[in-house]
Design an enzyme around this catalytic site. Structure first.
Site, mmCIF file in Angstrom:
data_model
loop_
_atom_site.group_PDB
_atom_site.id
_atom_site.type_symbol
_atom_site.label_atom_id
_atom_site.label_comp_id
_atom_site.label_asym_id
_atom_site.label_seq_id
_atom_site.Cartn_x
_atom_site.Cartn_y
_atom_site.Cartn_z
ATOM 1 N NE ARG A 110 -6.889 -8.307 1.501
ATOM 2 C CZ ARG A 110 -6.228 -7.973 2.586
ATOM 3 N NH1 ARG A 110 -5.266 -8.757 3.038
ATOM 4 N NH2 ARG A 110 -6.487 -6.879 3.240
ATOM 5 C CB THR A 114 -12.545 -15.621 3.567
ATOM 6 O OG1 THR A 114 -12.432 -15.048 2.251
ATOM 7 C CG2 THR A 114 -13.985 -16.033 3.810
ATOM 8 C CG ASP A 209 -7.940 -0.240 0.117
ATOM 9 O OD1 ASP A 209 -7.599 -0.090 -1.080
ATOM 10 O OD2 ASP A 209 -8.754 -1.099 0.478
ATOM 11 C CG ASP A 212 -10.377 2.299 -1.023
ATOM 12 O OD1 ASP A 212 -10.870 1.906 -2.100
ATOM 13 O OD2 ASP A 212 -10.786 1.936 0.098
HETATM 14 C C1 PRP Z 1 -5.187 -5.432 -2.419
HETATM 15 C C2 PRP Z 1 -3.810 -5.356 -3.049
HETATM 16 C C3 PRP Z 1 -3.529 -6.789 -3.371
HETATM 17 C C4 PRP Z 1 -4.185 -7.526 -2.235
HETATM 18 C C5 PRP Z 1 -3.127 -7.963 -1.281
HETATM 19 O O1 PRP Z 1 -6.174 -5.536 -3.376
HETATM 20 O O2 PRP Z 1 -3.739 -4.494 -4.147
HETATM 21 O O3 PRP Z 1 -4.046 -7.213 -4.615
HETATM 22 O O4 PRP Z 1 -5.075 -6.604 -1.604
HETATM 23 O O5 PRP Z 1 -3.672 -8.702 -0.257
HETATM 24 P P1 PRP Z 1 -3.318 -10.226 0.002
HETATM 25 O O6 PRP Z 1 -1.823 -10.340 -0.094
HETATM 26 O O7 PRP Z 1 -3.810 -10.457 1.399
HETATM 27 O O8 PRP Z 1 -4.028 -11.063 -0.993
HETATM 28 P P2 PRP Z 1 -7.732 -5.579 -2.998
HETATM 29 O O9 PRP Z 1 -8.177 -6.979 -2.796
HETATM 30 O O10 PRP Z 1 -7.986 -4.630 -1.882
HETATM 31 O O11 PRP Z 1 -8.425 -5.101 -4.328
HETATM 32 P P3 PRP Z 1 -8.463 -3.651 -4.988
HETATM 33 O O12 PRP Z 1 -7.035 -3.315 -5.401
HETATM 34 O O13 PRP Z 1 -9.358 -3.846 -6.149
HETATM 35 O O14 PRP Z 1 -8.978 -2.686 -3.975
HETATM 36 N N1 URA Z 2 -4.366 -4.390 0.518
HETATM 37 C C1 URA Z 2 -4.068 -3.076 0.670
HETATM 38 O O1 URA Z 2 -4.410 -2.254 -0.188
HETATM 39 N N2 URA Z 2 -3.438 -2.702 1.778
HETATM 40 C C2 URA Z 2 -3.050 -3.571 2.733
HETATM 41 O O2 URA Z 2 -2.435 -3.158 3.725
HETATM 42 C C3 URA Z 2 -3.358 -4.935 2.552
HETATM 43 C C4 URA Z 2 -4.014 -5.320 1.423
#
Ligand code: PRP
Ligand code: URA
Length: 217
Positions: A110, A114, A209, A212
């Site tokens: 994400r 945005t 997160d 993380d």
């Molecule tokens: C997180 C999560 C989803 C997304 C959800 O990933 O694991 O893929 O956010 O958010 P959305 O419904 O608003 O699209 P992130 O983009 O943080 O990537 P990462 O797992 O690599 O940290």
């Molecule tokens: N992605 C995450 O990992 N946590 C949230 O709460 C939203 C998006």
């Protein structure tokens, strides 16, 4: 499993006490990455068990050492598709239950400003059998943008919506609405629907997160 309070007949909240127990520990900010990963693995096994309750099967006969018995086999192949990175935390639990599934990674993140999903890794055949059981896995469904894109990836290659199941741990109310508006023919399974998103697009109360917390970054 219940979908009585859900906004859509294709949305299932898996509120078995075992799943709720694992969800509670995963949410706890004091659960360190080792515990987070291990409980996510357990929760994922039970979530996929629920998601498979209506999977298409066909009967077949087998021979036991004593006689012929009737059994079943799955009608179609399985693809398990973790959305990177956090979806990886669900893979081990799910392939323990479905060791014969193909694993196909979907790289999406994400954009922090945005909140729009950005695709960075998708290596799939141009065409996939429309009946393949596709289980897209990601513990967090927040705005719904990543989930919508991941479903698009498989529909573009020919998979029918009715063969796609999205499995998450926590979904937000708005994310569920957006996903089902964009793809009303898929099914969604989750352990809970949380009511809100904060100004940064995080689910509240959520778990923070997921990537993380899983990888200690
Ligand atoms: C997180 C999560 C989803 C997304 C959800 O990933 O694991 O893929 O956010 O958010 P959305 O419904 O608003 O699209 P992130 O983009 O943080 O990537 P990462 O797992 O690599 O940290
Ligand atoms: N992605 C995450 O990992 N946590 C949230 O709460 C939203 C998006």
């Amino acid at each position: 499993m219940s979908n009585t309070n859900s906004p859509n007949k294709n949305v299932f909240v898996c509120n078995n006490p075992l799943i709720r127990f694992f969800l509670t520990e995963i949410r706890n900010k004091n659960s360190e990455p080792l515990k987070f990963r291990s409980y996510m693995k357990e929760a994922s096994k039970y979530l996929v068990y629920e998601a498979l309750s209506n999977i298409e099967i066909k009967t077949k006969e087998i021979e036991t050492p004593v006689a012929i018995a009737e059994g079943i086999e799955f009608k179609n192949k399985f693809i398990v598709a973790p959305i990177l990175r956090a979806g990886l935390s669900m893979v081990d639990g799910i392939i323990e239950v479905l060791p014969f599934a193909q694993i196909r990674h979907i790289g999406l993140y994400r954009n922090e400003e945005t909140l729009q999903p950005v695709e960075y890794y998708v290596k799939l055949p141009d065409a996939i059998d429309e009946n393949t059981n596709v289980l897209i896995i990601d513990p967090m469904l927040a705005t719904g943008g990543s989930a919508i894109s991941a479903v698009d990836v498989f529909k573009k290659r020919g998979v029918k919506g009715s063969s796609i199941k999205f499995i998450s741990l926590i979904a937000s109310k708005i994310g569920v609405e957006k996903l089902m508006e964009a793809h009303n023919d898929i099914e969604l399974y989750c352990a809970n629907i949380d009511s809100e998103l904060n100004e940064k697009g995080y689910i509240v109360p959520g778990l923070g997160d997921a990537g993380d917390r899983c990888f200690g970054t």
